[in-house]
Design an enzyme around this catalytic site. Structure first.
Site, short mmCIF file in Angstrom:
data_model
loop_
_atom_site.label_atom_id
_atom_site.label_comp_id
_atom_site.label_asym_id
_atom_site.label_seq_id
_atom_site.Cartn_x
_atom_site.Cartn_y
_atom_site.Cartn_z
CG ASN A 132 -37.29 -10.92 9.14
OD1 ASN A 132 -37.58 -10.72 8.17
ND2 ASN A 132 -37.28 -12.29 9.91
CD GLN A 186 -34.43 -9.94 0.61
OE1 GLN A 186 -35.15 -9.72 -0.36
NE2 GLN A 186 -33.57 -9.22 1.16
CG ASP A 217 -40.56 -13.44 6.91
OD1 ASP A 217 -39.30 -13.18 7.60
OD2 ASP A 217 -40.53 -13.35 5.73
NE ARG A 272 -28.19 -6.16 16.21
CZ ARG A 272 -28.77 -7.17 16.07
NH1 ARG A 272 -29.96 -7.31 16.30
NH2 ARG A 272 -27.99 -8.34 15.71
CG ASP A 283 -32.82 -9.15 14.86
OD1 ASP A 283 -31.80 -9.24 15.53
OD2 ASP A 283 -33.55 -10.04 14.48
CG HIS A 300 -33.33 -12.72 7.11
ND1 HIS A 300 -33.22 -13.81 6.48
CD2 HIS A 300 -32.34 -12.57 7.91
CE1 HIS A 300 -31.83 -14.36 7.09
NE2 HIS A 300 -31.36 -13.70 7.95
CD GLU A 358 -28.21 -9.47 12.65
OE1 GLU A 358 -27.50 -10.74 13.02
OE2 GLU A 358 -29.53 -9.72 12.44
CG ASN A 382 -22.77 -9.65 17.39
OD1 ASN A 382 -22.54 -11.04 17.64
ND2 ASN A 382 -23.67 -9.42 16.44
#
Ligand code: ARE
Ligand code: CA
Length: 474
Positions: free
Chosen positions: A98, A149, A158, A186, A188, A192, A225, A288
């Protein structure tokens, strides 16, 4: 990309948060494989900024894709993956697709010797320039899709995943890790990123490396996630076709129940009836690395008795792709993993019982937890049956004719003759002890020819759970 690519009958992942690659390699061989763990989620692998005091979260701020962090370098990473795969333990990498790092005064120096100017979005070691990022903005409204996002999550620069150049970089990073033998990722901050962009990236990754024992054409396991407590504009359901999704509602509800804020009898309908994702799409955990720090309803190692009960329920009940947390000790002030005076992460040390001693908590080495990992392996493929409860906080159930578990979260004893569904014999309660050379170091339960056994969990007992399974019969 929903298949975790486990080996044999194993089916639990452990998150070895902030561990070094060499230590993980050794742990795969010495502990995880012998105790039936299926895989390890490792901390982010890409070069990150160096933050004052070395908090764990600096690793969520990459400045290049060199595989050099405080956990080790690329050679060490590659050797870990090889050694773990050799003993049937899979490696899943926490990947940051991201964003890059957040603002940094002046020139940032990374853990791999690269430099970057995060303020101007210049990351020459990739290279990325400002064009590769969304224009800066803050997320004010978490229900505004554009902000969630395309603005900056806690100020992290971003990336624009709709750009061909950015996609190509990200696919290259993932492909490189796959070549080194990892089993999946995974993802992350998946919420987003637009699901369509992720779809493109995941569909264009290579297949898993057959030199590491994966079958031909096997696809990397993906778990994304996405924090969705049920009222999010960007919902978890947008991502389930791409891979599994972290089920945060599971974590919240299991915490509530074992804290005593919801009677255990209600757990009979645990699963999709609670609004959770279908089992094979849900990555589940009691806590977590983020929510163990928020001080909400969740449970963590700081409430060990309830935490062990919640974990036992997590691993006994047939729902979800389970992940166990393995932490280091923390308080509000100290967010750095165990480290020495030179700020190098230190290796875990173990006491006579195998527990960790020097700042690492190692929940995965607690008998009550690793024996439930073995329980979950032993009962794999069976259904839940013979639910029993006392109308309150005492419950029990069978898993086929392979396992039986009982919980007492009332302030009075559980003393009942219950159907265990097990073949007649004497069983070791794997919560209070281990089966060692044919003898149980804890309590035992006799199961008669009709499957009944006398089950006792005292209100004052050290643990509020009892578990029997066919691989721990005397
Ligand atoms: C740090 C500092 C910040 C600073 C920033 C940039 O703490 O003050 O602005 O650096 O300099 C982790 C830490 C952050 C840390 C970050 C980068 O938790 O504190 O920031 O690393 O170093 C949302 C996201 C979710 C995200 C959580 C934290 O949706 O994806 O926020 N979780 C992942 C990881 C984190 C990690 C990051 C993302 C960033 O698991 O460990 O951050 O890579 C509601 C919403 C959720 C929201 C949640 C926030 O529930 O629905 O969407 O989660 O609140 O609690
Ligand atoms: Ca984004």
């Amino acid at each position: 990309q929903h298949n975790p690519q486990w080996w044999g009958n194993r089916n639990t992942i452990v998150h070895l948060f902030e561990w070094k690659w060499d230590d993980i390699a050794k742990e795969c061989e010495d502990f995880l494989a012998p105790h039936g763990y299926a895989g390890v989620q490792v901390s982010p692998v890409a070069e990150n900024i160096i933050s004052e005091g070395r908090p764990w979260w600096e690793r969520y701020q990459p400045i290049s894709y060199k595989l050099v962090t405080r956990s080790g370098n690329e050679l060490e990473f590659a050797s870990m993956v090889r050694r773990c795969n050799d003993v049937g333990v899979r490696i899943y990498v926490d990947v940051l697709l991201n964003h890059m790092s957040g603002d940094f005064e002046g020139t940032a120096h990374g853990t791999g010797g690269s430099v970057a100017e995060p303020r101007t979005k210049s990351f020459p070691a990739v290279p990325y320039t400002a064009n590769d990022f969304h224009p800066s903005c803050e997320i004010y409204d978490w229900n505004d899709r554009f902000q969630v996002q395309q603005c900056e999550l806690v100020g992290l620069k971003d990336l624009d995943q709709s750009s061909d150049y950015v996609r190509t970089q990200l696919i290259e990073v993932l492909d490189h890790l796959i070549t080194l033998g990892v089993a999946g990722f995974r993802v992350d901050a998946a919420k987003h990123m637009a699901a369509d962009d992720l779809d493109y990236i995941f569909s264009n990754m290579r297949d898993l490396n057959t030199d590491h024992g994966f079958p031909k054409n096997a696809r990397p396991f993906i778990y994304q996630e996405v924090i969705d407590h049920g009222h999010e504009t960007v919902s978890r359901d947008e991502y389930t076709s791409l891979g599994a999704v972290t089920e945060f509602r599971f974590s919240e509800e299991i915490g509530k129940a074992f804290r005593g804020n919801n009677a255990l009898k209600w757990l009979q309908s645990w699963g999709t009836a609670w609004g959770f994702l279908p089992s094979e799409q849900a990555l589940t955990f009691v806590d977590n690395h983020d929510n163990q720090r928020d001080g909400g309803q969740g449970l963590n190692y700081k409430s060990p008795r309830q935490y062990k009960m919640a974990t036992a329920f997590h691993l006994a009940f047939p729902y979800g792709i389970s992940q166990v947390m393995s932490s280091f000790g923390f308080d509000d002030r100290d967010q750095a993993p165990p480290q020495d005076a030179q700020e190098r992460i230190i290796s875990p040390e173990f006491d006579a019982d195998g527990g960790c001693t020097n700042g690492w908590i190692c929940e995965h080495r607690w008998r009550q937890i690793y024996n439930m990992v073995a329980f979950k392996n032993a009962v794999r493929g069976t259904e839940l049956s013979n639910w029993w409860d006392n109308g309150d906080n005492q419950i029990a159930f069978c898993r086929g004719n392979k396992g039986f578990v009982a919980f007492n979260n009332n302030l009075y004893d559980l003393s009942q003759t219950l159907q265990t569904c097990l073949p007649a014999g004497e069983y070791c309660d794997v919560i209070s002890g281990n089966l060692v050379n044919g003898a149980c170091t804890g309590n035992t339960v006799n199961v008669d020819d009709n499957g009944y056994g006398y089950i006792h969990i005292g209100a004052e007992d050290f643990d509020g759970v009892l578990a029997l399974h066919v691989d721990a019969r005397l």
